[in-house]
Design an enzyme around this catalytic site. Structure first.
Site, PDB file in Angstrom:
ATOM      1  N   CYS A  73       0.876  -1.177   0.000  1.00  0.00           N
ATOM      2  CA  CYS A  73       0.000   0.000   0.000  1.00  0.00           C
ATOM      3  C   CYS A  73       0.910   1.222   0.000  1.00  0.00           C
ATOM      4  O   CYS A  73       1.844   1.302  -0.792  1.00  0.00           O
ATOM      5  CB  CYS A  73      -0.957  -0.035   1.180  1.00  0.00           C
ATOM      6  SG  CYS A  73      -0.152  -0.216   2.796  1.00  0.00           S
ATOM      7  N   ARG A  93      -2.142  -1.416   5.197  1.00  0.00           N
ATOM      8  CA  ARG A  93      -3.193  -2.075   4.415  1.00  0.00           C
ATOM      9  C   ARG A  93      -2.655  -3.304   3.698  1.00  0.00           C
ATOM     10  O   ARG A  93      -3.345  -4.323   3.582  1.00  0.00           O
ATOM     11  CB  ARG A  93      -3.802  -1.081   3.414  1.00  0.00           C
ATOM     12  CG  ARG A  93      -4.601   0.039   4.061  1.00  0.00           C
ATOM     13  CD  ARG A  93      -5.012   1.094   3.033  1.00  0.00           C
ATOM     14  NE  ARG A  93      -3.857   1.845   2.542  1.00  0.00           N
ATOM     15  CZ  ARG A  93      -3.896   2.708   1.532  1.00  0.00           C
ATOM     16  NH1 ARG A  93      -5.035   2.910   0.875  1.00  0.00           N
ATOM     17  NH2 ARG A  93      -2.815   3.368   1.163  1.00  0.00           N
TER      18      ARG A  93
END
Length: 435
Positions: free
Chosen positions: A384, A389
């Protein structure tokens, strides 16, 4: 007087397993759906193809939106099942209020389906590493919860420079861990082996400690100076990844984070719990170096037909409309990476979460991934902006039993800081050509 709810037999249900017009719905808790034997059943899991729609979710105003999101429509033949209780009836009535009439219940799941080992059952391959609040409560209460064979554990409340989030309420006995302790504040990558060793030992964690990670979702706002301070739920899975990379053998994540503990109505503590340092982590760090990919290997993976670099960012970030972070200037994406949409922005994972913050059912995530060419036969490295994430998507793939999954730790932050690295903006060429 209300009409009795129509029941379906085991034989009839078996004939509907691959029927595109049927929707089989499991109303039990997501943990039971994933594979936990919550009521002493002979085996855990769910009917193959069944959708998870727990009775708990009927409390949410946007319940019907979740129904639509799962592609359940009034014209479908809908069969509901669960544990022997009134839960199935409650969900049936919720459907009826929403105008659904083609409803049936399967009352023999516990007595027949779970007992007959010939009948198929699906489960999350590594479900035991995604634990419920009830499991954690048993653990800290001195009991022996299911699928736990250790006498040494630490419950860890993760946060990013937000000790007050911990002090405002946490699981009794949990210690706090600032993500900065195991993540570099210069690169946002995992810290060096020596630094990780010192940090883990200071928190009382060895390679043989069972670590239960969780965080607190506090409605992160991208306009804040430090949005990540409100995204402890994401930080917890980032910490889980780094611990597994280091060599902790048994890392568990509380499904739904602190929200699940609150939803269960369990006791909340505000005590600043002391840590109990240990003298030796017990393994050479990193014990699992293959879990992390750095930029040179990421470049090799982009060029290989046997691997994929997977971008777990939002669509505006992917297009280069925003960088996603107030400390990253350059906008764009890594050429050749495939897109695995996280949700709205850098601090949310709506496409990987249910609305009670529990992990979305695996078959829904896999369907989205397959459409992008993300398949378990390839080496997958998720990334990410700075790793949070990417770590959560990686954890999902690992729970699903994907054999070779990693996190590209540097992500867009490291990639974009090198002017020699290429980048793209706008719609990908393949999408433009389709139009």
């Amino acid at each position: 007087m209300a009409e009795p709810i129509k029941e379906i037999t085991t034989e009839s249900l078996k004939s509907l397993l691959n029927n595109p017009e049927a929707r089989i719905i499991d109303v039990r808790a997501v943990d039971a759906y994933n594979g936990w034997e919550l009521q002493g059943e002979k085996r855990g899991g769910h009917i193959p193809g069944a959708k998870s729609l727990p009775v708990k979710w009927t409390q949410y105003m946007d319940w019907i939106e979740m129904v639509r999101h799962k592609e359940i429509a009034p014209h479908h033949r809908i069969i509901l099942y669960g544990y022997p209780s009134d839960d199935v009836r409650l969900v049936v009535h919720q459907f009826e209020k929403a105008g659904f009439n083609n409803l049936e219940v399967y009352p023999h799941f516990f007595s027949d389906w779970l007992e007959d080992e010939v009948l198929p059952l699906a489960k999350l391959p590594r479900f035991s590493h995604l634990v419920s609040a009830a499991w954690v409560k048993e653990l800290i209460g001195g009991k022996s919860p299911l699928h736990y064979n250790n006498d040494n554990y630490v419950v860890v409340h993760a946060h990013y420079r937000n000790h007050d989030a911990y002090l405002s309420g946490h699981i009794p006995g949990a210690i706090d861990l600032d993500t900065n302790d195991i993540e570099s504040t210069d690169t946002w990558n995992r810290r060096s082996p020596d630094e990780l060793k010192r940090a883990l030992e200071a928190h009382g964690i060895t390679a043989d400690t069972t670590v239960v990670m969780y965080g607190k979702f506090m409605f992160p706002d991208n306009s804040d100076e430090f949005p990540g301070s409100a995204a402890g739920d994401l930080g917890a899975i980032r910490c889980a990844f780094i611990m597994m990379y280091a060599g902790v053998k048994d890392v568990r994540v509380l499904n739904g984070g602190f929200q699940s503990w609150q939803d269960a109505g369990y006791e909340i503590s505000k005590a600043d719990e002391p840590r109990h340092p240990v003298s030796d982590f017990g393994e050479k760090i990193p014990a699992n170096p293959q879990l992390a990919v750095d930029t040179p290997e990421a470049k090799t993976m982009i060029a290989s037909p046997d691997s994929e670099l997977v971008c777990v960012r939002s669509w505006p970030e992917y297009l280069g409309e925003v960088s996603g972070y107030n400390y990253i200037e350059k906008k764009g994406r890594i050429p050749g990476a495939v897109f695995a949409d996280c949700g709205s922005d850098a601090y949310h994972m709506e496409n990987y979460r249910n609305f009670d913050h529990t992990t979305r059912e695996a078959q829904e995530i896999e369907r989205i991934w397959r459409e992008s060419g993300i398949t378990p036969d390839k080496h997958l490295a998720f990334y990410c902006g700075t790793g949070w994430r990417g770590s959560e998507a990686w954890f999902n793939a690992w729970l699903m039993g994907y054999p070779k999954v990693s996190v590209y730790d540097g992500g867009w932050f490291e990639w974009s800081n090198d002017p020699q690295n290429p980048y793209e903006t706008g719609l990908p060429e393949e999408i433009v050509n389709q139009d």
